[in-house]
Design a protein around this motif. Structure first.
Motif, PDB file in Angstrom:
ATOM      1  N   ARG A 128       1.803   6.442  -6.905  1.00  0.00           N
ATOM      2  CA  ARG A 128       0.766   7.386  -7.318  1.00  0.00           C
ATOM      3  C   ARG A 128       1.237   8.817  -7.174  1.00  0.00           C
ATOM      4  O   ARG A 128       1.087   9.651  -8.094  1.00  0.00           O
ATOM      5  N   ASP A 129       1.842   9.127  -6.022  1.00  0.00           N
ATOM      6  CA  ASP A 129       2.319  10.493  -5.815  1.00  0.00           C
ATOM      7  C   ASP A 129       3.414  10.841  -6.813  1.00  0.00           C
ATOM      8  O   ASP A 129       3.477  11.992  -7.310  1.00  0.00           O
TER       9      ASP A 129
ATOM     10  N   LEU B 166       0.829  -1.209   0.000  1.00  0.00           N
ATOM     11  CA  LEU B 166       0.000   0.000   0.000  1.00  0.00           C
ATOM     12  C   LEU B 166       0.860   1.256   0.000  1.00  0.00           C
ATOM     13  O   LEU B 166       0.568   2.230  -0.721  1.00  0.00           O
ATOM     14  N   GLU B 167       1.926   1.236   0.792  1.00  0.00           N
ATOM     15  CA  GLU B 167       2.802   2.402   0.822  1.00  0.00           C
ATOM     16  C   GLU B 167       3.500   2.600  -0.514  1.00  0.00           C
ATOM     17  O   GLU B 167       3.658   3.739  -0.986  1.00  0.00           O
TER      18      GLU B 167
ATOM     19  N   ASN C 250       0.963   4.029  -2.917  1.00  0.00           N
ATOM     20  CA  ASN C 250       0.760   5.452  -2.652  1.00  0.00           C
ATOM     21  C   ASN C 250       1.950   6.284  -3.119  1.00  0.00           C
ATOM     22  O   ASN C 250       1.780   7.380  -3.684  1.00  0.00           O
TER      23      ASN C 250
END
Length: 400
Positions: A291-292, A284-285, A288
């Motif tokens: 995505r960023d 998940l990290e 994320n």
């Protein structure tokens, strides 16, 4: 000649050890007889009188002077006897009570007092003394077959530790308090075992059973007023009867295997689940972060494009040439290149080691300009871009 032989004449009378000459107890016709026992006792009594200070003689007939024939024991002898009796009484009446003991005194069979440690006196025979150690922890063992809650028979050995807490109750209330303690112990243990399953009795339930047995046993003893305090009840390793011991051992081993397998499974679950949760959190990290990163890169590219548009409007030729050179550098900088000159008058046969070029470049081969029909990357970039840029420049000028 012996003193008691007949015919001894006057010499025989002088040799009589029981007297000093003359006939004893009257004349006997001149014959010497055996010694008189009464006279010997009188001589002994005279000796005792002389010993205790009372003097008296004997007359010719054997009677003591100053006293009648029937006089009793002298006062000094009575005094001596009284002193001896008093000494014996004091020896029995004075006693010592240790620090760990107590003494109970009964007067005419009724409770009178309880004595602590120290030197004390009581008055026998009108008083009786019972002395016990009240701090010593006594113990005894007991074993019995009992029925459990699930109707199984087990042998339960136990050890009871107790001490005397009330000497008056211990001596007077119950005739045999230790026998009452044994009976109460068996009753309390049967009640506890009867409300417990066999598995608990044979395995980990013994400690709790010991606590419950101690509490129940103490209630029984207080109800009976035995004067006993239970210190601890230890239930030792219980077991099944000898006839079925092997089967019970198999059951216990199976249960131990079950517990061991369950613990191993829980240990594996505790090691796998946190690891899986850690991997999920990491994914998940990473998502994320990606995505960023993409959003930031897109925003940067958009901002860069806006800046390039402004620069292109100011000097389109310079920017066009710059973009072309940067594109060629980006495309051709990561590939293996082969340049073939196709000038006129050059008829030399050129050999290209394509197999080595493929191995070195990892399969990326750029075709020469003469082979533009193959549709290579170099042709698509270097062929279309110079042709399209002047057209775009013309359309831009027309728009202006």
């Amino acid at each position: 000649m012996a003193w008691n032989e007949p015919g001894g004449g006057n010499n025989s009378n002088n040799q009589d050890p029981w007297g000093s000459g003359g006939n004893r107890g009257g004349n006997r016709g001149g014959k010497q007889g055996p010694p008189d026992l009464d006279e010997a006792l009188k001589k002994l009594q005279d000796s005792l009188n002389n010993m205790f200070g009372k003097k008296g003689g004997s007359d010719r007939n054997g009677n003591r002077g100053g006293s009648g024939a029937g006089q009793g024991i002298p006062k000094s002898l009575w005094l001596l006897a009284g002193v001896v009796i008093l000494a014996v009484w004091l020896y029995n009446a004075v006693f010592m009570v240790d620090e760990q003991e107590q003494a109970l005194i009964l007067r005419f069979g009724e409770y009178n007092r309880t004595l602590e440690s120290g030197l004390h006196l009581y008055f026998p025979p009108i008083e009786r003394r019972f002395q016990r150690n009240v701090t010593q922890v006594r113990s005894y063992r007991q074993t019995g077959q009992m029925l459990t809650e699930d109707e199984n028979i087990v042998e339960v050995p136990l050890a009871v530790q107790y001490r005397i807490s009330n000497l008056q109750n211990f001596i007077l209330r119950v005739e045999d308090p230790e026998t009452s303690l044994r009976h109460a112990t068996e009753s309390a243990l049967r009640h506890v075992v009867g409300s417990t399953s066999m598995h608990q009795v044979l395995t980990e339930g013994r400690e709790q059973m010991g606590v419950e047995t101690t509490e129940r046993l103490q209630r029984y003893l207080d109800l009976y007023q035995t004067g006993i305090t239970v210190v601890q009840v230890n239930i030792e390793s219980a077991q099944a009867p000898a006839e079925v011991q092997d089967a019970f051992d198999d059951v216990i081993r199976a249960r131990e295997d079950e517990v061991r397998e369950r613990n191993q499974a829980e240990s594996y679950a505790n090691s796998v689940i946190p690891e899986a949760r850690g991997r999920a959190t990491r994914m998940l990290e990473e998502a994320n972060g990606y995505r960023d990163e993409v959003v930031a890169r897109a925003m940067g590219e958009a901002e860069r494009f806006n800046l390039l548009v402004e620069q292109y409007r100011q000097s389109p030729d310079v920017l066009r040439e710059r973009l072309y050179l940067e594109t060629m550098q980006a495309v051709l900088g990561n590939t293996s290149k082969v340049l073939v000159s196709g000038g006129e008058g050059n008829n030399n046969l050129l050999y290209l080691p394509l197999d080595r070029l493929v191995q070195q470049s990892g399969g990326n081969v750029v075709a020469p300009p003469s082979a533009s029909a193959q549709g290579g990357p170099l042709d698509s970039t270097a062929g279309r871009l110079p042709a399209q840029l002047p057209q775009r420049d013309a359309r831009t000028r027309e728009t202006r």
